[in-house]
Design an enzyme around this catalytic site. Structure first.
Site, PDB file in Angstrom:
ATOM      1  N   SER A   1       0.818  -1.213   0.000  1.00  0.00           N
ATOM      2  CA  SER A   1       0.000   0.000   0.000  1.00  0.00           C
ATOM      3  C   SER A   1       0.852   1.263   0.000  1.00  0.00           C
ATOM      4  O   SER A   1       1.996   1.273   0.470  1.00  0.00           O
ATOM      5  CB  SER A   1      -0.927   0.008   1.217  1.00  0.00           C
ATOM      6  OG  SER A   1      -1.772  -1.114   1.195  1.00  0.00           O
TER       7      SER A   1
HETATM    8  N1  SAM Z   1      -0.620  -4.674   4.048  1.00  0.00           N
HETATM    9  C1  SAM Z   1       0.096  -5.033   2.854  1.00  0.00           C
HETATM   10  C2  SAM Z   1       1.478  -4.472   2.826  1.00  0.00           C
HETATM   11  O1  SAM Z   1       1.835  -3.696   3.715  1.00  0.00           O
HETATM   12  O2  SAM Z   1       2.240  -4.855   1.913  1.00  0.00           O
HETATM   13  C3  SAM Z   1      -0.624  -4.630   1.603  1.00  0.00           C
HETATM   14  C4  SAM Z   1      -1.661  -5.598   1.289  1.00  0.00           C
HETATM   15  S1  SAM Z   1      -2.372  -5.611  -0.310  1.00  0.00           S
HETATM   16  C5  SAM Z   1      -2.993  -3.998  -0.571  1.00  0.00           C
HETATM   17  C6  SAM Z   1      -3.831  -6.560   0.125  1.00  0.00           C
HETATM   18  C7  SAM Z   1      -3.547  -7.997   0.482  1.00  0.00           C
HETATM   19  O3  SAM Z   1      -4.763  -8.590   0.946  1.00  0.00           O
HETATM   20  C8  SAM Z   1      -3.095  -8.847  -0.693  1.00  0.00           C
HETATM   21  O4  SAM Z   1      -1.858  -9.425  -0.408  1.00  0.00           O
HETATM   22  C9  SAM Z   1      -4.192  -9.892  -0.840  1.00  0.00           C
HETATM   23  O5  SAM Z   1      -3.733 -11.145  -1.268  1.00  0.00           O
HETATM   24  C10 SAM Z   1      -4.739  -9.942   0.571  1.00  0.00           C
HETATM   25  N2  SAM Z   1      -6.095 -10.484   0.704  1.00  0.00           N
HETATM   26  C11 SAM Z   1      -7.177 -10.281  -0.080  1.00  0.00           C
HETATM   27  N3  SAM Z   1      -8.236 -10.950   0.411  1.00  0.00           N
HETATM   28  C12 SAM Z   1      -7.814 -11.584   1.544  1.00  0.00           C
HETATM   29  C13 SAM Z   1      -8.438 -12.420   2.504  1.00  0.00           C
HETATM   30  N4  SAM Z   1      -9.740 -12.763   2.426  1.00  0.00           N
HETATM   31  N5  SAM Z   1      -7.707 -12.884   3.530  1.00  0.00           N
HETATM   32  C14 SAM Z   1      -6.393 -12.574   3.639  1.00  0.00           C
HETATM   33  N6  SAM Z   1      -5.737 -11.793   2.761  1.00  0.00           N
HETATM   34  C15 SAM Z   1      -6.449 -11.287   1.728  1.00  0.00           C
END
Ligand code: SAM
Length: 224
Positions: free
Chosen positions: A61
């Site tokens: 992000s």
């Molecule tokens: N917080 C992260 C970072 O600092 O790098 C950024 C995360 S990215 C914007 C969103 C993440 O949410 C992705 O890696 C995606 O695979 C994960 N995601 C989406 N749906 C999810 C779920 N139901 N449970 C766990 N992770 C999920």
């Protein structure tokens, strides 16, 4: 510390200028070496004012979004925090400096394993990484004083609300696949209060209480 000047510029130009005020959040953002969480090919862009691609078509992000969401959780240092969407592990690292303990869950095994290895190598000892559908929360360690969701769903997952401690805060982007509002839900003595914090754009939250895996993909995310 390495690339400190870039982090200071990021704090002044991207965070303070957009009214992130919590001194603890600013200090944590200054302390975490974001360049160690981005793919090596994007190392030079690590402190840019945007999200960056990581593996599995996901993103790390935008720094402002990490700081804004952390501030919205109103952490004081003694909290148990759940993050849904570990991604690179960067936000978990920031949160680990603001709270007592962080549980972070990621649906892609490859991302979770890479993030866990990275966080270990960087010396973070109060972060627990899990693999699975975070829309169900992580019930074994509930309740949480704060829950943050780094991906956007169509509605607030009730499993997450149910895992909030009294006074607990949940911050989550809610809306369509293309645009969302950041929503904060607070567990009060009489129930739940919900407020909208502003427009955001995140990758989709995919799981039992969010979008289905085979829903059509959205456009490239800019905010997160
Ligand atoms: N917080 C992260 C970072 O600092 O790098 C950024 C995360 S990215 C914007 C969103 C993440 O949410 C992705 O890696 C995606 O695979 C994960 N995601 C989406 N749906 C999810 C779920 N139901 N449970 C766990 N992770 C999920």
């Amino acid at each position: 510390m390495e690339r400190e000047a870039e982090r200071q510029a990021m704090i002044i130009e991207q965070l303070e200028r957009r009214n992130v005020r919590d001194a603890r959040v600013l200090k944590a953002m200054a302390a975490v070496p974001r360049h160690r969480f981005v793919p090596s090919a994007l190392n030079q862009q690590a402190y840019a004012d945007n999200a960056l691609p990581i593996a599995e078509q996901q993103t790390i992000s935008q720094p402002f979004m990490v700081a804004f969401m952390a501030e919205a959780l109103m952490l004081r240092g003694n909290e148990r925090v759940l993050e849904v969407g570990t991604g690179s592990g960067y936000a978990a690292a920031v949160l680990s400096l603001l709270a007592a303990e962080v549980w972070t869950i990621e649906r892609f095994r490859s991302l979770a394993e890479a993030a866990a290895a990275r966080l270990r190598a960087e010396g973070y000892t109060n972060i627990h990484v899990g693999i699975g559908d975070g829309t169900a929360g992580w019930p074994e360690h509930a309740p949480y004083d704060a829950i943050t969701v780094a991906a956007a769903g169509p509605r607030v997952p009730q499993s997450l609300v149910a895992q909030l401690a009294p006074g607990g805060r949940l911050v989550i982007p809610i809306g369509s696949r293309d645009e969302q509002q950041l929503v904060r839900v607070v567990r009060t003595p009489s129930g739940f209060e919900q407020e909208t914090l502003g427009p955001v754009r995140f990758v989709p939250l995919v799981g039992e209480e969010a979008w289905a895996e085979d829903d059509p993909p959205q456009n490239e995310s800019s905010g997160a």
